[in-house]
Design a protein around this motif. Structure first.
Motif, mmCIF file in Angstrom:
data_model
loop_
_atom_site.group_PDB
_atom_site.id
_atom_site.type_symbol
_atom_site.label_atom_id
_atom_site.label_comp_id
_atom_site.label_asym_id
_atom_site.label_seq_id
_atom_site.Cartn_x
_atom_site.Cartn_y
_atom_site.Cartn_z
ATOM 1 N N ARG A 252 33.287 96.097 -74.722
ATOM 2 C CA ARG A 252 33.746 97.175 -75.609
ATOM 3 C C ARG A 252 35.243 97.417 -75.468
ATOM 4 O O ARG A 252 35.919 97.766 -76.437
ATOM 5 N N GLU A 253 35.769 97.215 -74.274
ATOM 6 C CA GLU A 253 37.198 97.429 -74.051
ATOM 7 C C GLU A 253 38.061 96.380 -74.739
ATOM 8 O O GLU A 253 39.240 96.636 -75.027
ATOM 9 N N LEU A 254 37.496 95.214 -75.005
ATOM 10 C CA LEU A 254 38.266 94.139 -75.649
ATOM 11 C C LEU A 254 38.112 94.155 -77.171
ATOM 12 O O LEU A 254 38.360 93.144 -77.837
ATOM 13 N N ARG A 255 37.738 95.277 -77.710
ATOM 14 C CA ARG A 255 37.631 95.443 -79.163
ATOM 15 C C ARG A 255 38.908 94.944 -79.851
ATOM 16 O O ARG A 255 40.029 95.242 -79.432
ATOM 17 N N GLY A 256 38.735 94.160 -80.907
ATOM 18 C CA GLY A 256 39.857 93.683 -81.692
ATOM 19 C C GLY A 256 40.537 92.439 -81.162
ATOM 20 O O GLY A 256 41.449 91.914 -81.807
ATOM 21 N N ARG A 257 40.079 91.924 -80.028
ATOM 22 C CA ARG A 257 40.721 90.760 -79.406
ATOM 23 C C ARG A 257 40.041 89.438 -79.783
ATOM 24 O O ARG A 257 40.539 88.371 -79.429
ATOM 25 N N ASP A 258 38.885 89.475 -80.442
ATOM 26 C CA ASP A 258 38.107 88.270 -80.755
ATOM 27 C C ASP A 258 37.745 87.512 -79.479
ATOM 28 O O ASP A 258 37.865 86.287 -79.412
ATOM 29 N N ILE A 259 37.322 88.250 -78.468
ATOM 30 C CA ILE A 259 36.858 87.667 -77.212
ATOM 31 C C ILE A 259 35.460 88.202 -76.942
ATOM 32 O O ILE A 259 35.255 89.420 -76.924
ATOM 33 N N THR A 260 34.501 87.308 -76.773
ATOM 34 C CA THR A 260 33.148 87.746 -76.449
ATOM 35 C C THR A 260 33.007 87.878 -74.932
ATOM 36 O O THR A 260 33.626 87.135 -74.162
ATOM 37 N N THR B 85 48.435 73.743 -65.690
ATOM 38 C CA THR B 85 47.841 72.409 -65.788
ATOM 39 C C THR B 85 47.380 72.070 -67.199
ATOM 40 O O THR B 85 47.584 70.959 -67.690
ATOM 41 N N PHE B 86 46.766 73.057 -67.877
ATOM 42 C CA PHE B 86 46.147 72.779 -69.166
ATOM 43 C C PHE B 86 46.661 73.632 -70.324
ATOM 44 O O PHE B 86 46.246 73.445 -71.454
ATOM 45 N N GLY B 87 47.510 74.604 -70.040
ATOM 46 C CA GLY B 87 48.158 75.331 -71.131
ATOM 47 C C GLY B 87 47.665 76.727 -71.429
ATOM 48 O O GLY B 87 48.193 77.384 -72.325
ATOM 49 N N GLY B 88 46.649 77.221 -70.708
ATOM 50 C CA GLY B 88 46.147 78.565 -70.973
ATOM 51 C C GLY B 88 44.726 78.709 -70.503
ATOM 52 O O GLY B 88 44.199 77.836 -69.799
ATOM 53 N N VAL B 89 44.089 79.812 -70.880
ATOM 54 C CA VAL B 89 42.695 80.067 -70.496
ATOM 55 C C VAL B 89 41.936 80.599 -71.712
ATOM 56 O O VAL B 89 42.362 81.566 -72.340
ATOM 57 N N ASP B 90 40.818 79.958 -72.027
ATOM 58 C CA ASP B 90 39.990 80.365 -73.168
ATOM 59 C C ASP B 90 38.595 80.823 -72.763
ATOM 60 O O ASP B 90 38.008 81.670 -73.441
ATOM 61 N N VAL B 91 38.063 80.250 -71.713
ATOM 62 C CA VAL B 91 36.692 80.539 -71.305
ATOM 63 C C VAL B 91 36.657 80.787 -69.800
ATOM 64 O O VAL B 91 37.244 80.029 -69.020
ATOM 65 N N ILE B 92 35.980 81.849 -69.415
ATOM 66 C CA ILE B 92 35.684 82.109 -68.012
ATOM 67 C C ILE B 92 34.178 82.031 -67.823
ATOM 68 O O ILE B 92 33.421 82.725 -68.516
ATOM 69 N N ALA B 93 33.737 81.196 -66.897
ATOM 70 C CA ALA B 93 32.332 81.174 -66.485
ATOM 71 C C ALA B 93 32.320 81.508 -64.999
ATOM 72 O O ALA B 93 32.601 80.660 -64.149
ATOM 73 N N HIS B 94 32.012 82.752 -64.697
ATOM 74 C CA HIS B 94 32.137 83.255 -63.327
ATOM 75 C C HIS B 94 30.791 83.146 -62.621
ATOM 76 O O HIS B 94 30.018 84.097 -62.536
ATOM 77 N N THR B 95 30.510 81.952 -62.106
ATOM 78 C CA THR B 95 29.221 81.707 -61.445
ATOM 79 C C THR B 95 29.247 82.013 -59.959
ATOM 80 O O THR B 95 28.200 82.058 -59.328
ATOM 81 N N ALA B 96 30.420 82.201 -59.375
ATOM 82 C CA ALA B 96 30.534 82.369 -57.927
ATOM 83 C C ALA B 96 29.823 83.629 -57.460
ATOM 84 O O ALA B 96 29.912 84.687 -58.086
ATOM 85 N N ALA C 62 40.633 89.734 -68.873
ATOM 86 C CA ALA C 62 41.007 90.695 -69.915
ATOM 87 C C ALA C 62 42.490 90.599 -70.250
ATOM 88 O O ALA C 62 42.901 90.844 -71.383
ATOM 89 N N ARG C 63 43.289 90.228 -69.280
ATOM 90 C CA ARG C 63 44.723 90.147 -69.482
ATOM 91 C C ARG C 63 45.182 88.802 -70.044
ATOM 92 O O ARG C 63 46.221 88.720 -70.705
ATOM 93 N N GLN C 64 44.395 87.737 -69.800
ATOM 94 C CA GLN C 64 44.932 86.404 -70.075
ATOM 95 C C GLN C 64 44.116 85.534 -71.020
ATOM 96 O O GLN C 64 44.659 84.573 -71.588
ATOM 97 N N VAL C 65 42.816 85.789 -71.189
ATOM 98 C CA VAL C 65 42.023 84.924 -72.069
ATOM 99 C C VAL C 65 42.535 85.040 -73.502
ATOM 100 O O VAL C 65 42.808 86.138 -74.000
ATOM 101 N N ARG C 66 42.670 83.911 -74.166
ATOM 102 C CA ARG C 66 43.230 83.872 -75.510
ATOM 103 C C ARG C 66 42.214 84.285 -76.569
ATOM 104 O O ARG C 66 41.006 84.225 -76.354
ATOM 105 N N SER C 67 42.722 84.703 -77.708
ATOM 106 C CA SER C 67 41.877 85.065 -78.846
ATOM 107 C C SER C 67 40.933 83.917 -79.170
ATOM 108 O O SER C 67 41.324 82.748 -79.159
ATOM 109 N N GLY C 68 39.681 84.257 -79.479
ATOM 110 C CA GLY C 68 38.665 83.245 -79.728
ATOM 111 C C GLY C 68 37.953 82.800 -78.475
ATOM 112 O O GLY C 68 37.083 81.924 -78.535
#
Length: 245
Positions: free
Chosen positions: A170-178, A81-92, A127-133
């Protein structure tokens, strides 16, 4: 389809309460938002309509957060729908309450399935799909520090959420994902008010130095910070409770 430069957020549990406030707040920052819901499509659609009425972009998508195929479809919907995933807010999440001595194991298992397994599945897909940044934001609770009676099973599930989240950072070291966890204190949502007398609500509100309950907007503001400018905050639990603990 939107422009490739558009940032895209998935907000689980986005049909009401904190989730809706987060979805609307992220949309106000220009993110396209996929509003996930579990059982209430009408409320999710109302969130979408509120976002689009304000000039934003949003889409609703349903599914059980503890079902890996349903959540894979959620992420695919965001990409299609929108081209990718950058932010996850898992409130559920769910919050049945009972003293440890009285809670039946079926309820305990249901809490862990939604809150722990659901968070693990969402984190794995992120971890598999969120884009850098990008940013992954899970939700815990200040009850992990407040030790309030009847919250044992719920607090246990959220302790697991915190552990997974801090390890994922810690596992996402080097990916520029907080990767961070927001841990709200008592917040004025229908879920919080359910089953509580006015006297109990007023007592809980008095426990923090601000002498009030949090609002969904308070929690959404912290989430938007982590999703946007808060790039130097990583692998943390942010207790968002007005100073209750």
């Amino acid at each position: 389809m939107t422009e490739i430069s558009t940032r895209v957020a998935i907000v689980t549990g986005g049909s009401g309460g904190i989730g809706r406030a987060v979805a609307e707040r992220l949309a106000s920052d220009g993110l396209a938002v996929v509003v996930h819901y579990s059982g209430n499509q009408a409320k999710a659609q109302a969130t979408v309509e509120a976002i689009t009425a304000a000039g934003g972009r949003a889409s609703a998508f349903g599914g059980d957060v503890a079902d890996p195929e349903a959540m894979a479809a959620l992420f695919q919907h965001a990409t299609d729908t929108f081209g990718g995933v950058d932010v996850i807010a898992h409130t559920a999440g769910i919050m049945p309450l009972a003293p440890i001595a009285e809670m039946d194991l079926d309820t305990f298992d249901r809490i862990q399935r939604t809150n722990v397994r659901g968070t693990f599945i969402i984190s794995q897909l992120a971890a598999r799909q969120v884009r850098s940044g990008g940013a992954v934001i899970t939700f815990s609770t200040s009850v992990t520090r407040l030790q309030m009676p009847t919250y044992g099973a719920y607090a246990a599930s959220k302790g697991a959420v915190e552990a997974m989240t801090l390890i994922l950072a810690r596992e996402l070291r080097g990916r520029d994902i907080t990767v961070n966890t927001v841990a709200p204190g008592p917040t004025a949502t229908p879920l919080f008010f359910e089953g509580k007398s006015e006297q109990v609500v007023n007592h809980i509100a008095s426990l923090n130095p601000m002498e009030r309950l949090g609002t969904p907007a308070d929690i959404a503001e912290v989430t938007a910070f982590l999703a946007g400018p808060g790039r130097w905050v990583n692998g943390q639990v942010l207790y968002t409770n007005g100073g209750a603990a």
